[in-house]
Every structure is written in structure tokens, then in C-alpha cells.
Design an enzyme around this catalytic site. Structure first.
Site, PDB file in Angstrom:
ATOM      1  N   PHE A 157       0.834  -1.200   0.000  1.00 53.53           N
ATOM      2  CA  PHE A 157       0.000   0.000   0.000  1.00 53.53           C
ATOM      3  C   PHE A 157       0.871   1.253   0.000  1.00 53.53           C
ATOM      4  O   PHE A 157       1.865   1.325   0.738  1.00 53.53           O
ATOM      5  CB  PHE A 157      -0.861   0.074   1.262  1.00 53.53           C
ATOM      6  CG  PHE A 157      -1.810  -1.072   1.474  1.00 53.53           C
ATOM      7  CD1 PHE A 157      -3.109  -1.021   0.987  1.00 53.53           C
ATOM      8  CD2 PHE A 157      -1.411  -2.199   2.193  1.00 53.53           C
ATOM      9  CE1 PHE A 157      -3.992  -2.064   1.208  1.00 53.53           C
ATOM     10  CE2 PHE A 157      -2.285  -3.247   2.418  1.00 53.53           C
ATOM     11  CZ  PHE A 157      -3.587  -3.183   1.920  1.00 53.53           C
ATOM     12  N   ASP A 158       0.445   2.247  -0.767  1.00 45.19           N
ATOM     13  CA  ASP A 158       0.949   3.594  -0.583  1.00 45.19           C
ATOM     14  C   ASP A 158       0.347   4.143   0.713  1.00 45.19           C
ATOM     15  O   ASP A 158      -0.629   3.596   1.246  1.00 45.19           O
ATOM     16  CB  ASP A 158       0.546   4.448  -1.786  1.00 45.19           C
ATOM     17  CG  ASP A 158       1.045   5.875  -1.678  1.00 45.19           C
ATOM     18  OD1 ASP A 158       2.104   6.109  -1.074  1.00 45.19           O
ATOM     19  OD2 ASP A 158       0.357   6.777  -2.203  1.00 45.19           O
ATOM     20  N   GLY A 159       0.914   5.243   1.206  1.00 44.24           N
ATOM     21  CA  GLY A 159       0.422   5.827   2.456  1.00 44.24           C
ATOM     22  C   GLY A 159      -0.608   6.918   2.240  1.00 44.24           C
ATOM     23  O   GLY A 159      -1.811   6.700   2.349  1.00 44.24           O
TER      24      GLY A 159
ATOM     25  N   PHE B 288      -1.373  -0.966  -4.286  1.00 43.82           N
ATOM     26  CA  PHE B 288      -2.361   0.104  -4.392  1.00 43.82           C
ATOM     27  C   PHE B 288      -1.677   1.460  -4.208  1.00 43.82           C
ATOM     28  O   PHE B 288      -0.949   1.666  -3.227  1.00 43.82           O
ATOM     29  CB  PHE B 288      -3.437  -0.053  -3.313  1.00 43.82           C
ATOM     30  CG  PHE B 288      -4.233  -1.325  -3.419  1.00 43.82           C
ATOM     31  CD1 PHE B 288      -5.282  -1.429  -4.321  1.00 43.82           C
ATOM     32  CD2 PHE B 288      -3.945  -2.419  -2.613  1.00 43.82           C
ATOM     33  CE1 PHE B 288      -6.031  -2.598  -4.422  1.00 43.82           C
ATOM     34  CE2 PHE B 288      -4.685  -3.589  -2.699  1.00 43.82           C
ATOM     35  CZ  PHE B 288      -5.732  -3.674  -3.616  1.00 43.82           C
TER      36      PHE B 288
ATOM     37  N   ASP C  67      -2.250   5.996  -5.197  1.00 43.63           N
ATOM     38  CA  ASP C  67      -3.164   7.018  -5.709  1.00 43.63           C
ATOM     39  C   ASP C  67      -2.601   7.788  -6.886  1.00 43.63           C
ATOM     40  O   ASP C  67      -3.327   8.566  -7.513  1.00 43.63           O
ATOM     41  CB  ASP C  67      -3.530   8.009  -4.588  1.00 43.63           C
ATOM     42  CG  ASP C  67      -2.352   8.894  -4.201  1.00 43.63           C
ATOM     43  OD1 ASP C  67      -2.468  10.133  -4.265  1.00 43.63           O
ATOM     44  OD2 ASP C  67      -1.299   8.346  -3.826  1.00 43.63           O
TER      45      ASP C  67
END
Length: 301
Positions: free
Chosen positions: A165-167, A276, A278
Site C-alpha cells: 500500500f501507498d500511504g 495500491f 493514488d
């Protein structure tokens, strides 16, 4: 009345995210849905090839063990597709061919299927349709646009579901990202140092991370989950991210603070079943190495 899905990790997935229907989709785009339906019917007995999210789905379903009263089925995968019901037959037959115990599905023949996410109690929605992903995120469901051209997952870790995951704007809100976009790097770092002890607000994918930790703790001897935070943050802005996870009582197995370095090669070494992020730039880099999905949320979107 208690739902049959209460307490489960529910993944809703489109047919193109689970299976490789790119050739069939070309027919749809170049002609119409009638030609597409005819082609799918013609290929009814030919199992579709695995798609980008196939590895993650297969491994998550491996958490379901046993039969009868002793069975444990903490994971439910549901097909949620713009396909027509006739094409849906091929989807279910393909799942059966690969031994995927998928029993539920909604096929809407071009209509937006995201509206069925709430009655499904979905923890995740994966689709190739950007508009459906946007609508799902607006409705509060973790969702990502799958990149069909992504490299498929490695088969090196058959007993682990690996998810990265991105943060900011994914696990966390885009609060800090907004400071960076409007005021620059120094202001961002100053902001994060000053607020290091203050947890970041929840991002759209926090509920999925919570559900994954719950699944991990329930666990089975033969399967486990390994998670990674892969972020462009660097020290000293790393501390607030770590403290936020601690405040949530959530543990990740790895954390990469890359300070703007391209994420793709690091993800190649981690070998996730899915990543994932954004930002489309990060996704395009990652998709050259691992299965990837665009979380269409935050100030960047």
C-alpha cells in the site's frame, strides 16, 4: 437478520480484473455488446486466462478451509461485472476450472454495478472501469482501478498473500499531501514533524488493512498475509506514518520510505500479489513489475 457475509473479508471483483478478457474486450469496443456476447458464448467451454488480480483472489480464498460444521470460510469473493448474464456463465465456468470457490455474482450488462457493494458489505472492489471505482470510493468502499497491462504476480510465495500500500491518500488521508502540493517539500516536512504525535486521519484503504489484519489473526496454518507500506515519504516525515499505524493497533510487515525514488523496482523485490497507489505515475512504474491498481482519491485525483 444477520447477513451471511457478516464478519467476512468480502472482495468484489469485475470479470476483467479476475480474468484476461482483453481480446474479448477489443471486440466489444470495436463492435457492440451483441458481438461480445456471441464471442463469449462461443468460448463458453474455453477457460479464460488468469487476470491481474487472479493471484491475490486465489490466495485469499485459500483461507477458507474444511467442510461441514468444522469449516472456516472467512473470505468471500463476488463477481461484480458490467458483463451480460450470458458472458457471466463463462466467468463462473472459468472460476470452476481453476478451483476458485466463487458462488455469487451480479452481471449488469453495461450498467454501473458498484451500487451492489453496500448490500455485499464489500471490503474491496477491483474493476477496470474508472467511473465505477470513483463511485465506490465516494460510497466509502475501498476500490482501485486495475491496470490490465500489469505484470502478473510471482508464484514464489504460494503460502503468503502479499499486499503493498501507498500511504497518503490510500491508507491515510491526503491531509499531508495537500500541504506538499500547495506549499512544497519543506513545508510538508515541517508540518509532519510538528504533528508527528498526532495520528493521520483515515484514508480510503484503512478498512481493508483492518480486515486483512483480522483475517491474519484468525489465520490458518497454511496461509498468512504479509503487508508493506511503500511510500514516497522519507525521514523525518516517516515518524507520523509509523505512529499512525501504532495508534490504529495495526502492524505492517515492511515499511519502505523511498523519498521520491521510483517504487517499481522495490516492489519487484517485495513481489506483492497486488499494489495500491493514488498516483498514476507510481502505478505505471509499478505495473511494469507487479499487479497494480489506481486508488482514485485525494488531491492528486
Amino acid at each position: 437478520m444477520t447477513s451471511l457475509l457478516d464478519g467476512k473479508l468480502v472482495v468484489a471483483i469485475s470479470s476483467r480484473a479476475l480474468f484476461d478478457f482483453e481480446e474479448e474486450n477489443q471486440v466489444f469496443e470495436q463492435t457492440d455488446d451483441r458481438a461480445y456476447m456471441a464471442l463469449q458464448l462461443q468460448r463458453l467451454d474455453i477457460p479464460a486466462k488468469p487476470g491481474v488480480a487472479f493471484s491475490m483472489v486465489k490466495k485469499l480464498l485459500a483461507f477458507n478451509t474444511g467442510e461441514g460444521a468444522a469449516s472456516i470460510h472467512p473470505v468471500e469473493v463476488v463477481i461484480l461485472s458490467r458483463n451480460d448474464p450470458v458472458s457471466g456463465m463463462r466467468v463462473f465456468r472459468s472460476a470452476q476450472h481453476y478451483g476458485l470457490p466463487i458462488e455469487r455474482g451480479s452481471f449488469t450488462r453495461g450498467q454501473p454495478p458498484w451500487r451492489y457493494l453496500k448490500p455485499l458489505h464489500a471490503n474491496l472492489f477491483l474493476s477496470t472501469h474508472l467511473s465505477d471505482v470513483r463511485a465506490a470510493l465516494t460510497a466509502g468502499v475501498p476500490a482501485a482501478q486495475v491496470y490490465p497491462q500489469s505484470v502478473h504476480a510471482s508464484d514464489a510465495h504460494p503460502q503468503e498473500v502479499r499486499i503493498a500500500f501507498d500511504g497518503d491518500a490510500v491508507l491515510f488521508s491526503d491531509e499531508a499531501e495537500r500541504v506538499y502540493q500547495s506549499q512544497g517539500l519543506q513545508a510538508f516536512q515541517r508540518h509532519e514533524i510538528e504533528k508527528a504525535a498526532l495520528p493521520l486521519p483515515d484514508g480510503p484503504f484503512k478498512p481493508l488493512l483492518v480486515a486483512l489484519q483480522r483475517l491474519q489473526q484468525a489465520g490458518t496454518p497454511q496461509m498468512r498475509i504479509r503487508t508493506a507500506l511503500v511510500t514516497a515519504r522519507s525521514a523525518p516525515a516517516h515518524e507520523r506514518a509509523i505512529r499512525t499505524l501504532m495508534n490504529w493497533n495495526i502492524e505492517v510487515d515492511e515499511a519502505m520510505f523511498l523519498g521520491g525514488l521510483p517504487k517499481g523496482e522495490f516492489l519487484r523485490e517485495f513481489e506483492p500479489d497486488f499494489f495500491f497507489d493514488d498516483q498514476t505515475g507510481h502505478i505505471e512504474s509499478a505495473a511494469q513489475h507487479v499487479p497494480s491498481g489506481h486508488v482514485v482519491s485525494g488531491v492528486r485525483n
